[in-house]
Design a protein around this motif. Structure first.
Motif, mmCIF file in Angstrom:
data_model
loop_
_atom_site.group_PDB
_atom_site.id
_atom_site.type_symbol
_atom_site.label_atom_id
_atom_site.label_comp_id
_atom_site.label_asym_id
_atom_site.label_seq_id
_atom_site.Cartn_x
_atom_site.Cartn_y
_atom_site.Cartn_z
ATOM 1 N N LYS A 222 -4.019 3.102 -5.161
ATOM 2 C CA LYS A 222 -3.673 3.391 -3.706
ATOM 3 C C LYS A 222 -2.709 2.330 -3.199
ATOM 4 C CE LYS A 222 -7.089 0.760 -1.139
ATOM 5 N NZ LYS A 222 -8.048 0.911 -0.260
ATOM 6 N N GLY A 223 -2.449 1.330 -4.231
ATOM 7 C CA GLY A 223 -1.272 0.438 -3.859
ATOM 8 C C GLY A 223 -1.035 -0.566 -4.994
ATOM 9 N N TRP B 244 5.593 2.643 -1.942
ATOM 10 C CA TRP B 244 4.998 1.637 -0.939
ATOM 11 C C TRP B 244 5.418 1.843 0.476
ATOM 12 C CZ3 TRP B 244 6.509 -3.145 -4.717
ATOM 13 C CH2 TRP B 244 6.047 -3.124 -5.590
ATOM 14 N N TYR C 58 0.811 -1.173 0.006
ATOM 15 C CA TYR C 58 -0.039 -0.091 0.208
ATOM 16 C C TYR C 58 0.701 1.374 0.037
ATOM 17 C CZ TYR C 58 -3.892 -3.058 0.826
ATOM 18 O OH TYR C 58 -4.825 -3.942 0.685
#
Length: 100
Positions: free
Chosen positions: A53-54, A82, A8
């Protein structure tokens, strides 16, 4: 040995722009790793609005140490995209594209 990586991005206001700035380096790097036969599948994790978002990656390396070597050179790691990374072993039983 197969691994699933769930990573994430940061939650700070600059997280998405940081990701997008580093993305070309990440894609270049992941292409090399894929060519070497280590990538089973990979993609982005999105929020409800569809913004990245990841990431998730399912990878195959001979050892955890080899995976760790890859992670040490991954631009999303080195460039602090990350910020919450989880790595687990897994057993992939279906590979390839499923046609409808």
């Amino acid at each position: 040995m197969q691994f699933i990586i769930t990573a994430y991005d940061g939650s700070d206001p600059d997280a998405l722009s940081r990701r997008m700035n580093v993305r070309p380096k990440h894609l270049e790097n992941i292409a090399k790793v894929k060519e070497a036969g280590h990538v089973i599948c990979a993609g982005g994790i999105t929020d409800p609005e569809g913004l990245l978002k990841g990431s998730f990656l399912v990878m195959d390396f001979g050892t955890r140490a080899k995976l760790d070597e890859y992670m040490e050179s991954e631009p999303y790691v080195t460039e602090n995209v990350w910020q919450d990374i989880r790595i687990e072993t897994c057993n992939v039983v279906v590979m390839g594209t499923i046609k409808k």
